[in-house]
Design a protein around this motif. Structure first.
Motif, PDB file in Angstrom:
ATOM      1  N   ASP A  99      14.927-134.378  50.898  1.00 24.44           N
ATOM      2  CA  ASP A  99      14.362-134.865  49.634  1.00 24.44           C
ATOM      3  C   ASP A  99      13.758-133.734  48.805  1.00 24.44           C
ATOM      4  OD1 ASP A  99      12.270-134.622  51.535  1.00 24.44           O
ATOM      5  OD2 ASP A  99      11.043-136.114  50.493  1.00 24.44           O
ATOM      6  N   VAL A 100      13.370-132.644  49.455  1.00 22.43           N
ATOM      7  CA  VAL A 100      12.818-131.491  48.739  1.00 22.43           C
ATOM      8  C   VAL A 100      13.895-130.797  47.914  1.00 22.43           C
ATOM      9  CG1 VAL A 100      11.805-129.189  49.054  1.00 22.43           C
ATOM     10  CG2 VAL A 100      10.944-131.130  50.378  1.00 22.43           C
ATOM     11  N   THR A 101      15.104-130.685  48.459  1.00 20.10           N
ATOM     12  CA  THR A 101      16.174-129.936  47.792  1.00 20.10           C
ATOM     13  C   THR A 101      17.089-130.812  46.938  1.00 20.10           C
ATOM     14  OG1 THR A 101      17.705-130.168  49.648  1.00 20.10           O
ATOM     15  CG2 THR A 101      16.216-128.265  49.686  1.00 20.10           C
ATOM     16  N   ALA A 102      16.869-132.105  46.941  1.00 14.45           N
ATOM     17  CA  ALA A 102      17.792-133.041  46.274  1.00 14.45           C
ATOM     18  C   ALA A 102      18.059-132.690  44.809  1.00 14.45           C
ATOM     19  CB  ALA A 102      17.266-134.466  46.397  1.00 14.45           C
ATOM     20  N   SER A 103      17.064-132.208  44.102  1.00 16.61           N
ATOM     21  CA  SER A 103      17.243-131.910  42.676  1.00 16.61           C
ATOM     22  C   SER A 103      17.525-130.438  42.398  1.00 16.61           C
ATOM     23  CB  SER A 103      15.998-132.349  41.894  1.00 16.61           C
ATOM     24  OG  SER A 103      14.883-131.583  42.314  1.00 16.61           O
ATOM     25  N   TRP A 104      17.661-129.622  43.442  1.00 15.97           N
ATOM     26  CA  TRP A 104      17.918-128.202  43.226  1.00 15.97           C
ATOM     27  C   TRP A 104      19.332-127.981  42.705  1.00 15.97           C
ATOM     28  CZ3 TRP A 104      15.774-125.047  47.985  1.00 15.97           C
ATOM     29  CH2 TRP A 104      14.389-125.239  48.069  1.00 15.97           C
ATOM     30  N   PRO A 105      19.497-127.166  41.673  1.00 11.40           N
ATOM     31  CA  PRO A 105      20.843-126.819  41.212  1.00 11.40           C
ATOM     32  C   PRO A 105      21.479-125.775  42.136  1.00 11.40           C
ATOM     33  CG  PRO A 105      19.213-125.654  39.914  1.00 11.40           C
ATOM     34  CD  PRO A 105      18.447-126.560  40.857  1.00 11.40           C
ATOM     35  N   ALA A 106      22.770-125.590  42.000  1.00 10.28           N
ATOM     36  CA  ALA A 106      23.451-124.536  42.763  1.00 10.28           C
ATOM     37  C   ALA A 106      22.877-123.197  42.306  1.00 10.28           C
ATOM     38  CB  ALA A 106      24.949-124.604  42.524  1.00 10.28           C
ATOM     39  N   ARG A 107      22.436-122.409  43.246  1.00 10.31           N
ATOM     40  CA  ARG A 107      21.822-121.108  42.975  1.00 10.31           C
ATOM     41  C   ARG A 107      21.551-120.437  44.300  1.00 10.31           C
ATOM     42  NH1 ARG A 107      16.134-123.301  40.983  1.00 10.31           N
ATOM     43  NH2 ARG A 107      17.072-122.702  39.033  1.00 10.31           N
ATOM     44  N   THR A 108      20.784-119.376  44.291  1.00  4.90           N
ATOM     45  CA  THR A 108      20.311-118.735  45.509  1.00  4.90           C
ATOM     46  C   THR A 108      18.808-118.919  45.584  1.00  4.90           C
ATOM     47  OG1 THR A 108      22.069-117.089  45.453  1.00  4.90           O
ATOM     48  CG2 THR A 108      20.136-116.540  46.748  1.00  4.90           C
ATOM     49  N   ALA A 109      18.309-119.260  46.758  1.00  5.18           N
ATOM     50  CA  ALA A 109      16.873-119.368  46.990  1.00  5.18           C
ATOM     51  C   ALA A 109      16.459-118.197  47.879  1.00  5.18           C
ATOM     52  CB  ALA A 109      16.535-120.691  47.658  1.00  5.18           C
ATOM     53  N   PHE A 110      15.317-117.608  47.584  1.00  3.53           N
ATOM     54  CA  PHE A 110      14.808-116.476  48.345  1.00  3.53           C
ATOM     55  C   PHE A 110      13.607-116.911  49.168  1.00  3.53           C
ATOM     56  CE2 PHE A 110      17.144-114.761  44.849  1.00  3.53           C
ATOM     57  CZ  PHE A 110      17.794-113.662  45.379  1.00  3.53           C
ATOM     58  N   ILE A 111      13.522-116.400  50.392  1.00  5.23           N
ATOM     59  CA  ILE A 111      12.435-116.777  51.282  1.00  5.23           C
ATOM     60  C   ILE A 111      12.010-115.575  52.113  1.00  5.23           C
ATOM     61  CG2 ILE A 111      14.033-117.566  53.075  1.00  5.23           C
ATOM     62  CD1 ILE A 111      11.978-119.753  53.763  1.00  5.23           C
ATOM     63  N   ASP A 112      10.718-115.480  52.360  1.00  5.59           N
ATOM     64  CA  ASP A 112      10.194-114.538  53.336  1.00  5.59           C
ATOM     65  C   ASP A 112       9.077-115.240  54.098  1.00  5.59           C
ATOM     66  OD1 ASP A 112       8.053-114.473  51.558  1.00  5.59           O
ATOM     67  OD2 ASP A 112       8.252-112.361  51.068  1.00  5.59           O
ATOM     68  N   ILE A 113       8.588-114.606  55.141  1.00  2.00           N
ATOM     69  CA  ILE A 113       7.632-115.267  56.027  1.00  2.00           C
ATOM     70  C   ILE A 113       6.464-114.342  56.318  1.00  2.00           C
ATOM     71  CG2 ILE A 113       7.311-116.399  58.271  1.00  2.00           C
ATOM     72  CD1 ILE A 113      10.382-116.761  58.348  1.00  2.00           C
ATOM     73  N   ALA A 114       5.257-114.913  56.340  1.00  2.56           N
ATOM     74  CA  ALA A 114       4.058-114.182  56.735  1.00  2.56           C
ATOM     75  C   ALA A 114       3.403-114.904  57.907  1.00  2.56           C
ATOM     76  CB  ALA A 114       3.078-114.089  55.565  1.00  2.56           C
ATOM     77  N   ARG A 115       2.862-114.129  58.812  1.00  6.37           N
ATOM     78  CA  ARG A 115       2.096-114.700  59.916  1.00  6.37           C
ATOM     79  C   ARG A 115       0.658-114.846  59.445  1.00  6.37           C
ATOM     80  NH1 ARG A 115       1.873-112.548  66.168  1.00  6.37           N
ATOM     81  NH2 ARG A 115       0.214-113.974  66.796  1.00  6.37           N
ATOM     82  N   THR A 116       0.059-116.011  59.650  1.00  6.94           N
ATOM     83  CA  THR A 116      -1.241-116.312  59.056  1.00  6.94           C
ATOM     84  C   THR A 116      -2.386-116.459  60.054  1.00  6.94           C
ATOM     85  OG1 THR A 116      -0.683-118.665  59.052  1.00  6.94           O
ATOM     86  CG2 THR A 116      -0.218-117.426  57.033  1.00  6.94           C
ATOM     87  N   ASP A 117      -2.136-116.334  61.345  1.00  9.30           N
ATOM     88  CA  ASP A 117      -3.195-116.527  62.338  1.00  9.30           C
ATOM     89  C   ASP A 117      -3.939-115.235  62.690  1.00  9.30           C
ATOM     90  OD1 ASP A 117      -0.551-115.990  63.618  1.00  9.30           O
ATOM     91  OD2 ASP A 117      -1.806-115.802  65.405  1.00  9.30           O
TER      92      ASP A 117
END
Length: 139
Positions: A99-117
């Motif tokens: 349901d989060v991506t349902a309205s996303w158009p065709a494209r590229t999504a970028f993601i990175d990750i941080a450790r928070t503890d």
């Protein structure tokens, strides 16, 4: 980085990210195949990070953006919301509900990750560019 095609993760993709002793990528410009996000469907990706030492108490935060240069966040994944889950000492699983991506158009999504503890949030030293596609079969 490389994709494990051994089938060891059932229907999930496993992306192996090789890091140096300092946690940074050996080659940050390497392109690898992975699982595309099909808009409106659940997306799951497992990341095996060499030299990872994630304890059971580790927590993480990741943001997806349509470009690394924009301020608007498409979606935030955290340990608390189930978007980033520790599988073992070196493996993380990323999950985005359909349901989060349902309205996303065709494209590229970028993601990175941080450790928070940790005493200071620590970036894991890599980012992913994930293609987003519109499905042919829609709900």
């Amino acid at each position: 980085m490389r994709e494990d095609t051994s089938g060891s993760t059932k229907s999930n993709h496993l992306l192996i990210i090789s890091t140096k002793e300092n946690g940074m990528l050996c080659s940050s410009s390497e392109k690898v195949p992975g699982k595309v996000i099909i808009a409106g469907y659940v997306w799951v990706m497992r990341l095996k990070i060499t030299n990872g030492a994630f304890t059971a108490a580790s927590t993480f935060r990741a943001q997806m953006r349509r470009s690394p240069d924009v301020n608007d966040v498409l979606h935030e994944l955290t340990t608390d919301n189930g978007g980033v889950r520790r599988i073992d000492e070196t493996t993380l699983e990323l999950m985005i509900p359909g349901d989060v991506t349902a309205s996303w158009p065709a494209r590229t999504a970028f993601i990175d990750i941080a450790r928070t503890d940790l005493s200071e949030p620590t970036h894991l030293g890599f980012r992913l560019a994930v293609p987003v596609q519109k499905p042919i079969t829609r709900a």
